[in-house]
Design an enzyme around this catalytic site. Structure first.
Site, PDB file in Angstrom:
ATOM      1  CD  GLU A   1      -2.777  -1.207   2.408  1.00 13.78           C
ATOM      2  OE1 GLU A   1      -3.747  -2.158   2.513  1.00 13.78           O
ATOM      3  OE2 GLU A   1      -2.901  -0.373   3.197  1.00 13.78           O
TER       4      GLU A   1
ATOM      5  CB  CYS B   1       3.330   7.762   2.643  1.00 11.49           C
ATOM      6  SG  CYS B   1       3.768   6.562   3.889  1.00 11.49           S
TER       7      CYS B   1
ATOM      8  CB  CYS C   1       6.902  -4.654   8.834  1.00 13.91           C
ATOM      9  SG  CYS C   1       8.316  -3.690  10.153  1.00 13.91           S
TER      10      CYS C   1
ATOM     11  CB  CYS D   1       5.150  -1.582  16.658  1.00 17.10           C
ATOM     12  SG  CYS D   1       6.706  -1.151  16.196  1.00 17.10           S
TER      13      CYS D   1
ATOM     14  CB  CYS E   1       2.240  -0.727  13.369  1.00 19.54           C
ATOM     15  SG  CYS E   1       2.428  -0.492  11.855  1.00 19.54           S
TER      16      CYS E   1
ATOM     17  CD  GLU F   1      13.060   0.526  10.526  1.00 18.33           C
ATOM     18  OE1 GLU F   1      11.895   0.917  10.912  1.00 18.33           O
ATOM     19  OE2 GLU F   1      13.849   1.126  10.222  1.00 18.33           O
TER      20      GLU F   1
ATOM     21  CB  SER G   1       9.706   7.089   9.384  1.00 19.15           C
ATOM     22  OG  SER G   1       9.444   6.911  10.917  1.00 19.15           O
TER      23      SER G   1
ATOM     24  CG  LEU H   1      10.978   8.460  21.430  1.00 20.30           C
ATOM     25  CD1 LEU H   1      12.160   7.639  21.345  1.00 20.30           C
ATOM     26  CD2 LEU H   1      11.127  10.020  21.926  1.00 20.30           C
ATOM     27  CG  HIS H   2       5.664   5.361  19.020  1.00 18.26           C
ATOM     28  ND1 HIS H   2       5.095   6.508  18.529  1.00 18.26           N
ATOM     29  CD2 HIS H   2       5.762   4.404  18.193  1.00 18.26           C
ATOM     30  CE1 HIS H   2       5.286   6.272  17.247  1.00 18.26           C
ATOM     31  NE2 HIS H   2       5.389   5.027  16.962  1.00 18.26           N
TER      32      HIS H   2
ATOM     33  CG  ASN I   1      -4.358   6.856  12.597  1.00 19.84           C
ATOM     34  OD1 ASN I   1      -5.277   7.745  12.822  1.00 19.84           O
ATOM     35  ND2 ASN I   1      -3.205   7.140  12.106  1.00 19.84           N
TER      36      ASN I   1
ATOM     37  CB  CYS J   1       0.281   6.889  11.024  1.00 20.12           C
ATOM     38  SG  CYS J   1       0.945   8.414  10.274  1.00 20.12           S
TER      39      CYS J   1
HETATM   40  N1  SAH Z   1       9.025   1.230  10.464  1.00 17.06           N
HETATM   41  C1  SAH Z   1       9.074   2.762  10.310  1.00 17.06           C
HETATM   42  C2  SAH Z   1       8.463   3.355   9.275  1.00 17.06           C
HETATM   43  C3  SAH Z   1       6.933   3.366   9.760  1.00 17.06           C
HETATM   44  S1  SAH Z   1       6.435   5.054   9.556  1.00 17.06           S
HETATM   45  C4  SAH Z   1       9.080   3.190  11.786  1.00 17.06           C
HETATM   46  O1  SAH Z   1       8.722   2.712  12.675  1.00 17.06           O
HETATM   47  O2  SAH Z   1       9.353   4.390  11.839  1.00 17.06           O
HETATM   48  C5  SAH Z   1       5.080   4.915  10.237  1.00 17.06           C
HETATM   49  C6  SAH Z   1       4.690   5.814  11.556  1.00 17.06           C
HETATM   50  O3  SAH Z   1       3.428   5.435  11.951  1.00 17.06           O
HETATM   51  C7  SAH Z   1       5.491   5.333  12.477  1.00 17.06           C
HETATM   52  O4  SAH Z   1       6.024   6.268  13.291  1.00 17.06           O
HETATM   53  C8  SAH Z   1       4.698   4.159  13.312  1.00 17.06           C
HETATM   54  O5  SAH Z   1       5.271   4.040  14.643  1.00 17.06           O
HETATM   55  C9  SAH Z   1       3.567   5.020  13.191  1.00 17.06           C
HETATM   56  N2  SAH Z   1       1.944   4.278  13.548  1.00 17.06           N
HETATM   57  C10 SAH Z   1       2.258   2.950  13.499  1.00 17.06           C
HETATM   58  N3  SAH Z   1       0.844   2.407  13.720  1.00 17.06           N
HETATM   59  C11 SAH Z   1       0.253   3.586  14.003  1.00 17.06           C
HETATM   60  C12 SAH Z   1      -1.196   3.872  14.525  1.00 17.06           C
HETATM   61  N4  SAH Z   1      -2.142   2.797  14.597  1.00 17.06           N
HETATM   62  N5  SAH Z   1      -1.737   5.031  14.883  1.00 17.06           N
HETATM   63  C13 SAH Z   1      -0.650   6.179  14.696  1.00 17.06           C
HETATM   64  N6  SAH Z   1       0.613   5.807  14.260  1.00 17.06           N
HETATM   65  C14 SAH Z   1       1.042   4.713  13.955  1.00 17.06           C
END
Ligand code: SAH
Length: 349
Positions: A89, A102, A109, A113, A116, A162, A193, A217-218, A292, A335
């Site tokens: 996608e 994007c 992946c 996480c 995600c 990633e 990212s 970071l989160h 999201n 995202c």
């Molecule tokens: N693997 C890379 C690229 C993914 S970028 C990374 O981890 O950065 C996608 C972004 O969306 C990342 O910052 C990810 O942590 C964030 N993300 C993933 N799931 C999400 C969700 N359900 N709601 C909001 N952001 C999310």
């Protein structure tokens, strides 16, 4: 699977043309056709016999647009079909200054996480450099863009996958997409990212392609971060920050942290305070995102009001921060909502 023409640099196409015993000028024509997002069969300035030779070696259309969903806010979500039937996608967002695409770097992946959708079935395979590039070439062409007048002005490597876990292909892609004479998107208009693969962040700093570095970071706390991001068990936040500073030293580019606000996990006042202590004075920006919804995952976001409160705390604490507008969620294009699938499953076979 045949080879992918979009994997080749101009120099590599020049050697190919020599190997095929074709006149030199054909290389520029082929490269131009590739950059215009054309299939081999549509490169009408080539001789029929050359097209036939190329089609024996290379995929005619390695990244096909299967479907486009348009959000109420104008965001487009693309389903791309790869030559082996995998579906990835992508998203195109339009802003006042241009269009940001994007792109995905892997089918699936490995990072898994907690919030995600991209890692739901693990890593299926890496994309080649050409499969990453072709996503852009195809969308640029669909929107009437050329290499001189790009419809896709900005690129973010924030789709599924990633990027630093597919390092070689990602760097090759970055070299090709920024290359003069090609589609030539400037490194300043590209953001990569990562979930924080520290050794690869150092390597990237040495490549001489100063893209914007974004780190997911989160959480400001290692143990809490590891609860939602398994990769945090391998790399501590302190080491991520050192790698970011090194990146800044080498490239002069301020780095960005992504922070998705999750109810009951990372969105409390104490998190904001810890984040301020961690990041204050660093050449960075914090991008807050409200979580999201991903139907397989059982995590909830926070309200807009709470998100603004968190933002206010960061700003009063001296951080540069913004709350990202939520776009494309109605089409599953926001995202964390991007996922991999197979052609067969889509057809319900
Ligand atoms: N693997 C890379 C690229 C993914 S970028 C990374 O981890 O950065 C996608 C972004 O969306 C990342 O910052 C990810 O942590 C964030 N993300 C993933 N799931 C999400 C969700 N359900 N709601 C909001 N952001 C999310």
């Amino acid at each position: 699977m045949k080879r992918i023409l979009q994997d080749l640099s101009l120099a590599e196409i020049q050697s190919l043309v020599a190997e095929l015993g074709e006149p030199k000028f054909r290389a520029a024509q082929i490269y131009r056709g590739v950059m215009l997002g054309k299939r081999i069969s549509d490169m009408s300035d080539l001789s029929k016999s050359l097209r036939a030779k190329l089609a024996e070696i290379f995929e005619d259309e390695p990244v096909k647009v299967r479907e486009v969903f348009t959000s109420a806010d104008g965001t487009e979500k693309y389903l791309f079909e790869l030559a082996d039937g995998n579906i990835i996608e992508g998203v195109l967002m339009s802003y006042k200054y241009g269009n940001t695409q994007c792109v995905s770097t892997q089918v699936g992946c490995r990072m898994n996480c907690a919030f995600c959708a991209s890692g739901l079935n693990g890593l299926i395979r890496n994309l080649t450099a050409g499969e990453i590039l072709a996503q852009i070439l195809v969308v640029n062409a669909r929107h009437g863009g050329t290499p001189e007048k790009r419809a896709v002005t900005n690129v973010v490597l924030m789709g599924s996958g990633e990027p630093l876990d597919n390092y070689e292909n990602t760097v090759k892609f970055l070299k090709n997409v920024t290359s003069e004479g090609g589609i030539c998107v400037s490194a300043r208009n590209i953001s990569l990212s990562t979930c924080g693969l520290v050794p690869k962040m150092y390597e990237l700093a040495e490549e001489g392609i100063p893209v914007n570095l974004t780190v997911s970071l989160h959480s400001p706390d290692d143990a809490e971060r590891a609860r939602i991001m398994p990769v945090a068990k391998a790399y501590a936040i302190a080491d991520i920050l050192k790698a970011c500073d090194y990146y800044f030293e080498k490239t002069g580019r301020r780095y960005i942290f992504e922070y998705s606000l999750i109810a009951g996990e990372n969105a409390g006042r104490e998190h904001a305070e810890k984040l301020i202590a961690l990041l204050k004075g660093r050449p960075c920006h914090v991008n807050l995102i409200r979580l999201n919804e991903v139907k397989e995952k059982h995590l909830a976001g926070i309200s807009e009001k709470e998100a603004y409160r968190f933002l206010g705390l960061l700003e009063r604490g001296g951080l540069s921060a913004t709350l990202r507008r939520q776009i494309g969620a109605d089409i599953g294009g926001a995202c964390g909502q991007l996922r991999a699938s197979r052609l067969k499953e889509e057809k319900g076979e």
